[in-house]
Write a protein that holds these residues in place. Structure first.
Motif, PDB file in Angstrom:
ATOM      1  N   TRP A 227       0.836  -1.206   0.000  1.00 16.24           N
ATOM      2  CA  TRP A 227       0.000   0.000   0.000  1.00 16.24           C
ATOM      3  C   TRP A 227       0.871   1.257   0.000  1.00 16.24           C
ATOM      4  CZ3 TRP A 227      -4.816  -1.350  -0.934  1.00 16.24           C
ATOM      5  CH2 TRP A 227      -5.263  -2.598  -0.504  1.00 16.24           C
ATOM      6  N   PHE A 342      -5.831   7.573   5.338  1.00 14.18           N
ATOM      7  CA  PHE A 342      -5.325   6.191   5.330  1.00 14.18           C
ATOM      8  C   PHE A 342      -3.943   6.117   5.961  1.00 14.18           C
ATOM      9  CE2 PHE A 342      -2.136   3.799   2.884  1.00 14.18           C
ATOM     10  CZ  PHE A 342      -2.408   2.525   3.360  1.00 14.18           C
ATOM     11  N   GLN A 343      -3.044   6.986   5.554  1.00 16.10           N
ATOM     12  CA  GLN A 343      -1.662   6.902   6.025  1.00 16.10           C
ATOM     13  C   GLN A 343      -1.558   7.164   7.510  1.00 16.10           C
ATOM     14  OE1 GLN A 343       1.671   8.312   3.489  1.00 16.10           O
ATOM     15  NE2 GLN A 343       2.132   9.719   5.163  1.00 16.10           N
ATOM     16  N   ARG A 345      -3.725   6.540   9.817  1.00 13.29           N
ATOM     17  CA  ARG A 345      -4.252   5.409  10.577  1.00 13.29           C
ATOM     18  C   ARG A 345      -3.382   4.161  10.411  1.00 13.29           C
ATOM     19  NH1 ARG A 345     -10.782   4.822  10.665  1.00 13.29           N
ATOM     20  NH2 ARG A 345     -11.274   6.831  11.583  1.00 13.29           N
ATOM     21  N   TYR A 346      -2.816   3.987   9.263  1.00 13.94           N
ATOM     22  CA  TYR A 346      -2.148   2.739   8.908  1.00 13.94           C
ATOM     23  C   TYR A 346      -0.698   2.680   9.360  1.00 13.94           C
ATOM     24  CZ  TYR A 346      -0.620  -1.121   5.862  1.00 13.94           C
ATOM     25  OH  TYR A 346      -0.117  -2.299   5.378  1.00 13.94           O
ATOM     26  N   PRO A 413      -6.975  -0.334   3.802  1.00 17.23           N
ATOM     27  CA  PRO A 413      -6.973  -0.791   5.192  1.00 17.23           C
ATOM     28  C   PRO A 413      -7.333   0.336   6.154  1.00 17.23           C
ATOM     29  CG  PRO A 413      -5.011  -1.554   4.045  1.00 17.23           C
ATOM     30  CD  PRO A 413      -5.689  -0.588   3.119  1.00 17.23           C
ATOM     31  N   THR A 414      -8.018  -0.011   7.230  1.00 15.13           N
ATOM     32  CA  THR A 414      -8.477   0.997   8.193  1.00 15.13           C
ATOM     33  C   THR A 414      -7.899   0.791   9.587  1.00 15.13           C
ATOM     34  OG1 THR A 414     -10.433  -0.343   8.671  1.00 15.13           O
ATOM     35  CG2 THR A 414     -10.654   1.360   6.969  1.00 15.13           C
ATOM     36  N   THR A 415      -7.091  -0.237   9.786  1.00 14.60           N
ATOM     37  CA  THR A 415      -6.520  -0.499  11.102  1.00 14.60           C
ATOM     38  C   THR A 415      -5.022  -0.239  11.085  1.00 14.60           C
ATOM     39  OG1 THR A 415      -6.266  -2.838  10.526  1.00 14.60           O
ATOM     40  CG2 THR A 415      -8.266  -2.198  11.696  1.00 14.60           C
ATOM     41  N   ARG A 417      -1.068  -0.627  11.413  1.00 10.78           N
ATOM     42  CA  ARG A 417      -0.168  -1.736  11.151  1.00 10.78           C
ATOM     43  C   ARG A 417       1.056  -1.601  12.054  1.00 10.78           C
ATOM     44  NH1 ARG A 417       4.549  -2.665   8.492  1.00 10.78           N
ATOM     45  NH2 ARG A 417       4.807  -4.738   7.584  1.00 10.78           N
TER      46      ARG A 417
END
Length: 431
Positions: A227, A342-343, A345-346, A413-415, A417
């Motif tokens: 991603w 996104f970034q 959160r990820y 992705p929403t969680t 990493r």
């Protein structure tokens, strides 16, 4: 039921520190937009610079990302972010105020403009890297999508006002004097940042880890994660094309189309209004069709309208520039809203500065290359052929998204990493 009584209040109403950050960032974006028009106009109208020199001027502002982006990411992870932003804003204030002062003293030259652009670009590397890592510490994960949307939307609105004002100021007071507007906005930014009360999470101890090792850690995660790698490659290709045509658009509109400086500023401001719309609709479209699909729609579908820009001509032909530029503004800002959320959160929080800087080196590092390429193409082939080549690169860059994991999924992705987990596997699109 009273809908207003149950709806959550806006961040701008309930979060004082975010409101101050928002005001300071919006003021800075306004000033930068004034500079985006004023600096090329100084070079064109007062210094009679060549097309290549105009491209070089744009390149100088972004070249520091190639040289300093990676180590700055490590330093930002080791330091508190707000003092870094304050120092960078103060340096920018002094640099931009020096341009009209040099004009009054008869010392204005292309060399001076290049030096100011290079040093202000260095300050921007520190500010942007610290700002990207500071926002997730200031806002909770639930508030970050709204915060990103508001910041990108207000930045687009400030850009509209700044671009329009830049052209008018240049026409009424002289292009060099327009730089005072930019200097004043960095003063506002300093005052707003200085009043923030939020206490940052203490930076991790640097221990005995080397700069090279920490840079490598961020780059390995960026290169190994499908991603993050996709977005970094796309940003690099996209910015190469975007800066390519944007660095010569002022010269094109003045020299080829025959527009006055005030008209140029107003026209660029008009197309930039698409950014406000993009920030407004990004979350809504993403919620309806999926965040990954929305990225492809905005960055490929709408940005393909860039191909209208080289068709611009006198009279009604200006509508081609308006339609093309508006579509690009909508697509780019909407895509940035989705990607930023996104970034934040990820990415692992302890690596966010390095990952952001690593991606920025690739994405921002191509900006000076795009400006130099456009300047060289404009010199060798003419401004209009150079625009055809650079605007064609805008939709072509989005093919990176289409043929990547982003193009094969519905949602990003929403969680978070963790830094020590195996690399994720993209999920297939479901209908």
């Amino acid at each position: 039921m009273n809908r207003d009584a149950t709806a959550p209040r806006s961040l701008l109403r309930r979060h004082r520190d975010f409101r101050l950050l928002w005001c300071g960032e919006t003021a800075g974006k306004f000033g930068s937009s004034v500079t985006g028009v004023a600096m090329p106009l100084i070079a064109v109208s007062e210094l009679h610079a060549s097309t290549f020199e105009i491209g070089l001027l744009s390149a100088a502002a972004w070249a520091p990302w190639l040289v300093m982006g990676l180590p700055v990411g490590v330093w930002v992870d080791r330091l508190r972010r707000r003092p870094v932003m304050l120092a960078a804003a103060g340096a920018s204030l002094a640099l931009f105020a020096a341009v009209p002062v040099a004009g009054w003293a008869g010392r204005l030259s292309v060399g001076l403009l290049l030096a100011v652009s290079l040093l202000a670009g260095t300050a921007a590397v520190f500010f942007q890297t610290a700002y990207t890592a500071y926002l997730p510490d200031l806002l909770s994960p639930a508030d970050q999508p709204e915060g990103n949307a508001k910041l990108h939307g207000s930045a687009s609105a400030a850009q509209i006002a700044g671009l329009g004002s830049g052209g008018l100021i240049a026409q009424l007071a002289g292009a060099a004097n327009g730089m005072f507007a930019n200097a004043a906005t960095f003063l506002v930014s300093l005052l707003c940042l200085g009043r923030i009360r939020h206490r940052e999470t203490p930076p991790r101890a640097a221990a005995d880890r080397s700069l090279r090792r920490e840079v490598g850690e961020g780059l390995r995660l960026l290169a190994g994660d499908p991603w993050l790698r996709t977005f970094a490659l796309f940003a690099g290709a996209s910015n190469l094309a975007l800066m390519g045509y944007q660095s010569i658009q002022v010269a094109f509109l003045v020299r080829e189309v025959g527009l006055a400086p005030g008209t140029v500023g107003g026209l660029i401001a008009t197309v930039s209004s698409g950014g406000v719309l993009g920030a407004f609709v990004a979350r809504r479209v993403a919620a309806r069709i999926g965040t990954a699909r929305a990225m492809v729609l905005f960055e490929l579908g709408l940005c393909a309208l860039a191909l209208l820009i080289p068709l611009t001509g006198p009279g009604s032909g200006v509508l081609c520039y308006a339609a093309g530029g508006f579509g690009v503004s909508v697509g780019v800002v909407a895509g940035n809203v989705i990607k930023s959320s996104f970034q934040q959160r990820y990415c692992p929080p302890e690596l966010l500065g390095r990952i952001s800087a690593g991606g920025a080196v690739l994405s921002y590092g191509t900006i000076p290359l795009g400006a130099l390429l456009a300047g060289a193409l404009g010199t060798a082939l003419g401004l209009r052929p150079a625009l055809w080549i650079t605007t064609a690169g805008v939709p072509l860059a989005a093919l990176v998204l289409l043929f990547s994991p982003v193009g094969r999924t519905r949602d990003l992705p929403t969680t978070p990493r963790p830094a020590d987990t195996p690399l994720p596997t993209p999920e297939p699109v479901t209908t």
